[in-house]
Structures are given as C-alpha cells and as structure tokens.
Design a protein around this motif. Structure first.
Motif, short mmCIF file in Angstrom:
data_model
loop_
_atom_site.label_atom_id
_atom_site.label_comp_id
_atom_site.label_asym_id
_atom_site.label_seq_id
_atom_site.Cartn_x
_atom_site.Cartn_y
_atom_site.Cartn_z
N ARG A 100 -21.84 72.35 29.36
CA ARG A 100 -21.41 73.33 30.38
C ARG A 100 -21.98 74.71 30.10
NH1 ARG A 100 -15.22 73.67 30.00
NH2 ARG A 100 -15.72 73.27 27.80
N PHE A 101 -22.26 75.00 28.85
CA PHE A 101 -22.70 76.34 28.46
C PHE A 101 -24.14 76.37 27.97
CE2 PHE A 101 -18.06 76.04 27.28
CZ PHE A 101 -17.61 76.68 28.43
N ALA A 139 -26.29 83.85 27.14
CA ALA A 139 -24.99 83.86 27.79
C ALA A 139 -24.29 85.19 27.52
CB ALA A 139 -24.12 82.71 27.27
N GLY A 156 -19.93 84.67 32.09
CA GLY A 156 -18.53 84.27 32.23
C GLY A 156 -17.64 85.49 32.22
N CYS A 192 -27.79 77.16 27.93
CA CYS A 192 -28.68 78.14 28.55
C CYS A 192 -29.41 78.89 27.44
CB CYS A 192 -27.89 79.13 29.42
SG CYS A 192 -26.72 80.15 28.51
N SER A 242 -32.97 80.55 31.29
CA SER A 242 -31.70 80.30 31.99
C SER A 242 -30.61 81.19 31.41
CB SER A 242 -31.31 78.83 31.88
OG SER A 242 -31.21 78.44 30.52
N VAL A 302 -29.40 82.84 37.06
CA VAL A 302 -28.11 83.19 36.45
C VAL A 302 -27.02 82.34 37.08
CG1 VAL A 302 -26.40 84.98 36.07
CG2 VAL A 302 -28.82 85.56 35.99
N GLU A 303 -26.22 81.68 36.25
CA GLU A 303 -25.08 80.91 36.73
C GLU A 303 -23.79 81.63 36.36
OE1 GLU A 303 -22.90 76.52 36.23
OE2 GLU A 303 -24.65 77.04 34.99
N TYR A 304 -22.94 81.86 37.35
CA TYR A 304 -21.63 82.45 37.10
C TYR A 304 -20.62 81.34 36.91
CZ TYR A 304 -17.17 84.84 37.91
OH TYR A 304 -15.88 85.31 37.79
N ILE A 305 -19.92 81.33 35.78
CA ILE A 305 -19.01 80.22 35.46
C ILE A 305 -17.54 80.63 35.49
CG2 ILE A 305 -20.73 78.95 34.15
CD1 ILE A 305 -19.50 80.08 31.58
N GLU A 352 -26.27 82.51 31.70
CA GLU A 352 -24.90 82.25 32.16
C GLU A 352 -24.07 83.50 31.94
OE1 GLU A 352 -22.85 78.92 30.53
OE2 GLU A 352 -24.01 77.44 31.67
#
Length: 367
Positions: free
Chosen positions: A187-188, A193, A225, A190, A221, A238-241, A223
């Motif tokens: 899930r994390f 982060a 949070g 990258c 990549s 960028v992924e916002y979790i 992330e």
C-alpha cells in the motif's frame, strides 16, 4: 526515598492522532513518566471527531478522562485535577485553551507544581509577538516552568525574555516499543512518501519540497498521507492515501525508498524543532530526507544519518541519485543514533529531574 507524584495533564488527545500531531509525543513521554513510578491522568475534550478516530484504547499507563466540549465540563475537569501534585496545561488543546491556561494558575494549591507545556512554541511566541494584548502574556511568569516540544536556545531565550521563570526544551523522541522496523507493505510502495496534515503554516512548504519535487521527477512515484489534502491539485505521479492511522506508521516508514520530513513555517524559522515523525521514521530504519532547519546536526549527522534539502530542486536531485542500498544504509545509521540517544525514556528522566529540583526547592519532599 522516591516520591510518587500525582500528575494532571490537559492536552489535545492521548488516544487519537486525528488532527492531532502531538499524540505520539504525549504517549511517549507519559508512558515513560508512568514507568518512573508516577500517576498520570490525561484530560482531553471530546472535540474535532478525535474520539471517533481513536488509534489506541485507554492505556494501562495513564488514566484518560474525556470531558464534553463545553465550558461547564472544562471547569469540571479542572476541579478533578485540583488534588494533583503537578498540573500541566499543554498548548493547542483546541477548545477552551485560554480558560484552561488561566484557571490552572488560579486554582493552584500550596506546593503544587504548575507547568505550561508548549508543543508548538515557535507558533505561540510568534502569536504573542504579533499581539501585545495576547492574554497569555501576563500568565507566562506565573507558571513554575515552561516545557517545550523543542526550539533550543531561540525558544528558551524568547520565553525567558517574556518573563518565564524557567524554560526547558523536552525534544521529540522515539518509543521503540511502538515505532520499529516491519515488513514492507505494498500500500505504501513508492520512491518518496510524506505524512502530515494540511495546515496553513505547512502547505506552502509541502508545495515546495514535495509537490515541486514530484513534478520534476515524473519517473519517480510519490505518496502523501494525512488529513485535508483531498481537494489539493497534485501531479499525476502523486497518490493521496488519506489519514494514516498510527498502527500503519511503521509500514508507511519502512516501505518507500525514502520518507520526507517537512517542518511547519514557524518551526523551520526557529530551528531545533524536529518533528515527532523524524524519530519515528528513524526508529523504523527509514531513509529520511528533510527540509533544512537550524540544529539538524544536534540530532543526526547530515549525509550519513539523514539527507538535507534546501528546496524542492534539491529533494528531486537527492531522490534521483539515491540508490536503494544507500537509502538502507542511511536508515540503519539513523536507527542506531535514535536508539542510543533519542528515546522517550531519556526524555522522561529529564522531566523527572526538573520535578525533583522543584519539589526539593520548596522542601516538599524528594523524588
């Protein structure tokens, strides 16, 4: 003979880290103070949906009293705390702060130690400097001591100039029983982060150190949070979790190639204010890239135990040239440093010495 102290602590929340970055700091310090033989009751308001987003149940090492979010309940909590040997009011409770700061002093009993514990001293001092009528000004000299989350000599000198009898920084640290190395979690996964809530005095620095670096590194990549970033425009890599609960922090720190620390504006300006998450990430063996702030080398050796960037361009350059092997070596060096010098057990002993000195001075017994 050691004296067991009854301690009343008014803070934002001990059981929830939701919109409450000080939670792990409180937990680490209070757990170790309890282990030294003292009895701690933590008073926290039912506010900001923290009770609906608890990270931990009521702990064995402290009594947690949750009071309703109204003035009557705040006065009730104050009355419950009156019999304590030590009464601590932390900054940033979030509701009825001015009332609590005034009332813990008005209700002071003979030989009672009353402390203001500032978990955001740079912001508090900046607020006071901007407002000569700030109600906290006349209260500062009345507290027996001011403890702070950090800040070094700049904070100590500023509080002393504002009339504080004594000001001592109690820095963030690591609780090795809570934050440690675990297996990676997909899930994390990258390259870089960042974990932090969206706050007005942090957002511009997140744009510079994180989002700008991501934009310049399309092959990498990223992330992010924390609470509040859902409507923020971000580069496609960028992924916002969302909110990351504390029981996922170890995996969040262990999985990426590197994790980024970004100080809030006021803490970066004052220096000597490493965030709790720096020590948590180091305890998990993470390779940390941090924005620059005065005093970094007091806690870690730059280049060997932590990587330092002056801006987003430097974050991108560091990430581009950082191998997995180097990242792991830096993370392990940081872990060794914090386990040796920067645990909450170390910090709690500092606090106990301050308590002991105070009570010896007033001939009320020895700890």
């Amino acid at each position: 003979m050691e004296k067991k102290l009854k301690i009343a602590f008014f803070g934002s929340s001990l059981v929830s880290a939701y919109w409450n970055g000080a939670a792990t700091y409180y937990r680490g310090i209070i757990k170790e103070i309890s282990r030294l033989g003292h009895d701690v009751t933590f008073y926290e308001p039912d506010a900001y949906e923290r009770q609906q987003h608890r990270d931990i149940p009521n702990p064995e090492w402290a009594t947690v009293v949750v009071y309703e979010n109204n003035e009557e309940s705040a006065f009730w909590a104050l009355s419950q705390a009156e019999s304590a040997d030590v009464v601590i009011k932390a900054s940033g409770v979030g509701v009825f702060d001015e009332l609590l700061e005034e009332q813990v002093l008005k209700r002071r009993k003979e030989n009672q130690l009353v402390i203001f514990w500032d978990v955001d001293a740079p912001a508090t001092l900046e607020r006071m400097d901007q407002n000569p009528d700030d109600p906290f000004w006349p209260l500062v000299p009345q507290y027996d001591m001011i403890l702070t989350y950090g800040g070094g000599d700049p904070v100590v000198n500023a509080y002393t100039a504002n009339g504080a009898k004594l000001c001592v920084p109690i820095y963030n640290a690591l609780d090795p029983e809570t934050h440690f190395q675990v297996a990676p979690d997909d899930r994390f996964s990258c390259d870089l982060a960042f974990l932090g809530n969206r706050l007005p005095d942090r957002e511009a620095r997140v744009e510079e150190f994180f989002l700008k670096a991501a934009k310049q590194s399309p092959e990498q990549s990223f992330e992010i949070g924390g609470s509040g970033w859902g409507d923020k425009h971000m580069p496609s890599n960028v992924e916002y979790i969302g909110h990351v609960y504390t029981n996922d922090h170890n995996a969040f720190n262990c999985t990426p190639k590197a994790v980024l620390n970004i100080s809030r504006d006021s803490m970066a300006k004052m220096g000597f204010s490493p965030a709790t998450r720096v020590f948590e990430a180091a305890g998990a063996g993470a390779c940390i890239i941090t924005d620059y702030w005065l005093g970094i080398d007091f806690f870690f050796e730059p280049g060997k135990e932590i990587l330092v960037a002056q801006n987003g361009d430097e974050v991108a350059d560091i990430l581009k040239n950082l191998s997995q092997e180097d990242a792991k070596a830096i993370g392990q060096a940081a872990k060794k440093r914090v386990l040796a010098l920067h645990t909450y057990a170390n910090r709690a002993k500092e606090v106990q010495k301050l308590f002991a000195a105070h009570f010896q001075e007033i001939n009320a017994g020895e700890i």
